[in-house]
Design a protein around this motif. Structure first.
Motif, short mmCIF file in Angstrom:
data_model
loop_
_atom_site.label_atom_id
_atom_site.label_comp_id
_atom_site.label_asym_id
_atom_site.label_seq_id
_atom_site.Cartn_x
_atom_site.Cartn_y
_atom_site.Cartn_z
N MET A 129 20.14 -0.02 11.99
CA MET A 129 20.85 -0.06 10.71
C MET A 129 19.98 -0.81 9.67
SD MET A 129 22.46 -2.60 8.80
CE MET A 129 22.97 -3.92 9.87
N GLU A 130 19.41 -1.93 10.10
CA GLU A 130 18.63 -2.76 9.19
C GLU A 130 17.36 -2.02 8.73
OE1 GLU A 130 17.57 -6.48 11.00
OE2 GLU A 130 16.71 -7.29 9.15
N LEU A 131 16.65 -1.43 9.72
CA LEU A 131 15.39 -0.75 9.39
C LEU A 131 15.64 0.43 8.45
CD1 LEU A 131 13.67 -0.81 12.91
CD2 LEU A 131 12.92 -2.03 10.85
N LYS A 132 16.72 1.18 8.71
CA LYS A 132 17.00 2.34 7.85
C LYS A 132 17.37 1.87 6.44
CE LYS A 132 18.79 6.11 10.66
NZ LYS A 132 20.05 6.74 11.04
N THR A 133 18.22 0.85 6.36
CA THR A 133 18.65 0.37 5.03
C THR A 133 17.44 -0.13 4.23
OG1 THR A 133 20.73 -0.29 6.03
CG2 THR A 133 20.28 -1.18 3.85
N ILE A 134 16.58 -0.90 4.88
CA ILE A 134 15.42 -1.45 4.16
C ILE A 134 14.48 -0.32 3.72
CG2 ILE A 134 13.34 -2.87 4.42
CD1 ILE A 134 14.98 -4.69 6.32
N MET A 135 14.15 0.57 4.64
CA MET A 135 13.17 1.61 4.30
C MET A 135 13.73 2.57 3.26
SD MET A 135 10.61 0.48 5.78
CE MET A 135 9.40 1.67 5.24
N SER A 136 15.04 2.86 3.35
CA SER A 136 15.66 3.74 2.36
C SER A 136 15.55 3.10 0.96
CB SER A 136 17.12 3.96 2.74
OG SER A 136 17.89 4.28 1.62
N THR A 137 15.89 1.83 0.86
CA THR A 137 15.87 1.13 -0.43
C THR A 137 14.43 1.05 -0.96
OG1 THR A 137 17.68 -0.18 0.45
CG2 THR A 137 16.70 -0.96 -1.59
N LEU A 138 13.49 0.81 -0.05
CA LEU A 138 12.08 0.67 -0.45
C LEU A 138 11.51 2.00 -0.93
CD1 LEU A 138 9.50 -1.41 -0.02
CD2 LEU A 138 8.97 0.21 1.77
N VAL A 139 11.68 3.03 -0.09
CA VAL A 139 11.02 4.32 -0.39
C VAL A 139 11.59 4.97 -1.64
CG1 VAL A 139 10.75 6.67 0.52
CG2 VAL A 139 10.25 4.71 1.96
N ARG A 140 12.88 4.71 -1.94
CA ARG A 140 13.45 5.30 -3.16
C ARG A 140 12.81 4.70 -4.41
NH1 ARG A 140 19.54 4.66 -3.25
NH2 ARG A 140 19.41 3.38 -1.37
N GLN A 141 12.30 3.46 -4.30
CA GLN A 141 11.78 2.79 -5.50
C GLN A 141 10.27 2.62 -5.53
OE1 GLN A 141 14.03 -0.72 -6.73
NE2 GLN A 141 15.46 -0.26 -5.10
N CYS A 142 9.63 2.70 -4.36
CA CYS A 142 8.20 2.35 -4.31
C CYS A 142 7.36 3.46 -3.69
CB CYS A 142 7.97 1.11 -3.45
SG CYS A 142 8.92 -0.30 -3.91
N TRP A 143 6.13 3.45 -4.07
CA TRP A 143 5.12 4.30 -3.44
C TRP A 143 4.06 3.36 -2.84
CZ3 TRP A 143 4.14 8.89 -1.62
CH2 TRP A 143 2.82 9.29 -1.40
N LEU A 144 3.79 3.52 -1.54
CA LEU A 144 2.84 2.62 -0.87
C LEU A 144 1.48 3.29 -0.74
CD1 LEU A 144 5.04 1.41 2.15
CD2 LEU A 144 4.73 0.29 -0.04
N GLU A 145 0.46 2.54 -1.05
CA GLU A 145 -0.91 3.04 -0.81
C GLU A 145 -1.62 2.07 0.12
OE1 GLU A 145 -3.31 4.42 -3.84
OE2 GLU A 145 -1.83 5.93 -4.42
N PRO A 146 -2.52 2.59 0.97
CA PRO A 146 -3.15 1.70 1.96
C PRO A 146 -4.33 0.92 1.38
CG PRO A 146 -3.96 3.93 2.24
CD PRO A 146 -2.98 3.98 1.11
N VAL A 147 -4.45 -0.31 1.80
CA VAL A 147 -5.72 -1.04 1.65
C VAL A 147 -6.27 -1.19 3.07
CG1 VAL A 147 -6.83 -3.20 0.94
CG2 VAL A 147 -4.94 -2.25 -0.41
N SER A 148 -5.39 -1.66 4.00
CA SER A 148 -5.79 -1.67 5.42
C SER A 148 -5.68 -0.24 5.94
CB SER A 148 -4.83 -2.51 6.27
OG SER A 148 -4.55 -3.72 5.65
N THR A 149 -6.78 0.27 6.47
CA THR A 149 -6.73 1.63 7.02
C THR A 149 -6.88 1.64 8.54
OG1 THR A 149 -9.06 1.82 6.52
CG2 THR A 149 -7.53 2.82 4.95
N SER A 150 -7.21 0.49 9.09
CA SER A 150 -7.25 0.39 10.56
C SER A 150 -6.87 -1.05 10.92
CB SER A 150 -8.64 0.71 11.10
OG SER A 150 -9.53 -0.27 10.65
N MET A 151 -6.54 -1.26 12.19
CA MET A 151 -6.19 -2.63 12.59
C MET A 151 -6.48 -2.82 14.08
SD MET A 151 -2.10 -2.41 12.63
CE MET A 151 -1.33 -0.92 13.18
N THR A 152 -6.67 -4.07 14.47
CA THR A 152 -6.83 -4.40 15.89
C THR A 152 -5.53 -5.04 16.33
OG1 THR A 152 -9.10 -4.94 15.38
CG2 THR A 152 -8.30 -5.63 17.55
N LEU A 153 -4.93 -4.48 17.38
CA LEU A 153 -3.66 -5.03 17.81
C LEU A 153 -3.86 -6.36 18.52
CD1 LEU A 153 -1.76 -1.88 19.06
CD2 LEU A 153 -1.42 -3.16 16.95
#
Ligand code: HEM
Length: 460
Positions: A407-431
């Motif tokens: 519920m939390e993840l969906k609510t947050i991502m829904s609110t975010l994606v409706r208002q924001c566009w994300l572009e990458p700076v980090s394109t890879s990562m080491t876990l």
């Protein structure tokens, strides 16, 4: 003096040989071998948290779906095949958590729901489960939405500048759990000022620090070390003990600590990887947005439970994120009884059975091109083994907060994606392996206000 020392060495040797004779069982399963009792302890010296995943994956490739090793007298059986995992995770009797590793979590969780076992766990789980009923979760959606609005407007102030998102995300999930589970509203917008977040990070890091240093395994040595002194959360929460009877003050404290940490850390980790993946997969980000437009049109309302039900594609994206980056990559059980997991294999009582879900989720046997991010794998109705996707564990000791987290993840991502566009700076990562999965480098994205012009500019 020399004679005394010699006598002492002889006694220790006799005790050691006696111990081996009683407890050491020859290995039957494949796996890296080492010295009796010490097992692979010495070869683990110098291994860092970011090497752990690599090591375990290498053993999985070398030894297969089930392998074992020993460390300081503790036998660990790693099981990664869903078919073999089923009898372990669905067992109603083998519910005790792994011996060594969970005892390291005690400063964080005391004997709360994550660690407790036997009747104590059974009673608490029964008492706490109704708090996660769907109807009760619905009452939290508004608070999640409101806190996310604040988070989004804070991110948008960055005006498209490269932003490290981790701190903002941890603060968001922490504020949400404080408000929805504890009824405490936090006004802070800076998590550097938040003592509880700082303390829980110290606890997490010092637990992982201990994991990787075998000489810190014995409690008495660990207590002598400086790191141990930082790990007590006890004084951070003072609860008003106004309802005497069912729970004592320390009962409440251990569950509060458990839910405060378990209720925000893994969700924050999932959000961090979601930001990374969406920024690096603009096509997926666009599809998530399209679904939001279908549900809301131009309406800017906070999500409702009905809206969340309609977010089928967003749910697929969240599941695919948790497949690739399960927030809790490893958990274990200590077998109270012998357990037959197939016709030829019985895992004896006393073994720690480790479930490395990161590996289960990347097994070529169960997933096509497992390293690729493909949300379409989770189109509703596709058949797969129920134990091949286990980010929330499974069976009677699964995550009690699973529905809350979705519920939390969906609510947050829904609110975010409706208002924001994300572009990458980090394109890879080491876990980086931890109780919660992390990355060695910070995840950096650029956040733009969501509008058609920006989308076109970004796609150029
Ligand atoms: C994406 C988010 C989450 C993930 C991936 C996750 C994953 C897990 C996993 C794998 C376990 C089993 C651990 C083990 O066997 O040692 C677990 C247990 C647990 N989780 Fe979560 N969790 C999440 C969110 C939450 C939330 C939001 C809460 C509380 C609000 C929560 C509370 C708990 C508790 C109390 C347990 C122990 C349950 C028991 O042993 O009966 N989790 N979680």
């Amino acid at each position: 003096m020399v004679a005394v020392i010699l006598c002492l060495i002889c006694v220790l040797l006799v005790l050691f040989v006696g111990y081996l004779a009683i407890y050491w069982k020859p290995s039957r399963l494949p796996g890296p071998r080492g010295l009796p009792y010490f097992g692979i302890a010495f070869s683990m010296i110098g291994i860092t948290s970011k090497d752990i995943i690599h090591h375990l994956m290498k053993w999985f490739e070398e030894y297969g779906d089930i392998f074992e090793f020993q460390i300081l007298g503790q036998k660990y059986v790693f099981v990664t095949d869903p078919q073999l995992l089923q009898p372990i995770l669905s067992s109603n009797t083998n519910i005790t958590k792994g011996r060594f590793e969970y005892s390291f979590f005690r400063p964080m969780f005391n004997d709360g729901l994550i660690i407790s076992d036997g009747d104590k766990w059974r009673t608490r789980r029964k008492l706490l489960t109704p708090s996660f009923h769907f109807k009760i979760l619905e009452t939290s959606i508004e608070s999640v939405g409101r806190n996310t609005e604040e988070f989004v407007s804070h991110l948008l102030k960055s005006n498209g500048k490269a932003t490290e998102i981790e701190d903002h995300i941890y603060l968001l999930t922490f504020k949400i759990i404080c408000e929805t589970a504890m009824g405490v509203k936090l006004n802070t917008v800076d998590n550097q000022q938040n003592e509880y977040i700082k303390a829980s990070k110290i606890c997490h890091d010092s637990t992982v620090y201990r994991y990787l240093r075998i000489w810190l395994f014995p409690d008495f040595i660990y207590r002598l070390c400086k790191v141990a002194k930082n790990t007590f959360l006890d004084n951070l929460l003072e609860l008003d003990d106004s309802n005497p009877g069912l729970f004592t003050k320390s009962d409440i404290r251990e569950e509060v600590d458990t839910f405060m940490i378990a209720g925000h850390n893994p969700t924050a980790a999932a959000l961090k990887f979601l930001h990374f993946l969406l920024a690096n997969h603009p096509d997926v980000q666009e599809k998530v947005h399209d679904e939001q437009v279908e549900i809301y049109g131009d309406d800017k309302r906070t999500p409702t439970a009905q809206d969340l039900h309609k977010m089928i594609y967003l749910e697929m994206v969240i599941k695919e994120t948790l497949r690739l980056y399960p927030s809790i990559p490893l958990y274990s059980r200590l077998l109270d009884k012998d357990l037959q997991i197939d016709e030829k294999t019985i895992i004896p009582a006393g073994c720690n059975v480790a479930v490395f879900n990161y590996c289960v989720h990347r097994s070529k046997k169960h997933w096509d091109n497992p390293e690729e991010f493909v949300p379409e794998r989770f189109v509703p109705g596709i058949e797969r083994h129920p134990y091949s996707f286990i980010p929330f564990s499974a069976g009677p000791r699964n995550c009690i907060g699973q529905k809350y987290a979705m519920m939390e993840l969906k609510t947050i991502m829904s609110t975010l994606v409706r208002q924001c566009w994300l572009e990458p700076v980090s394109t890879s990562m080491t876990l980086d392996y931890g109780i919660t999965l992390s990355s060695t480098e910070p995840i950096i994205v650029k956040v733009f206000p969501r509008n058609e012009t920006q989308k076109l500019v970004s796609n150029e």
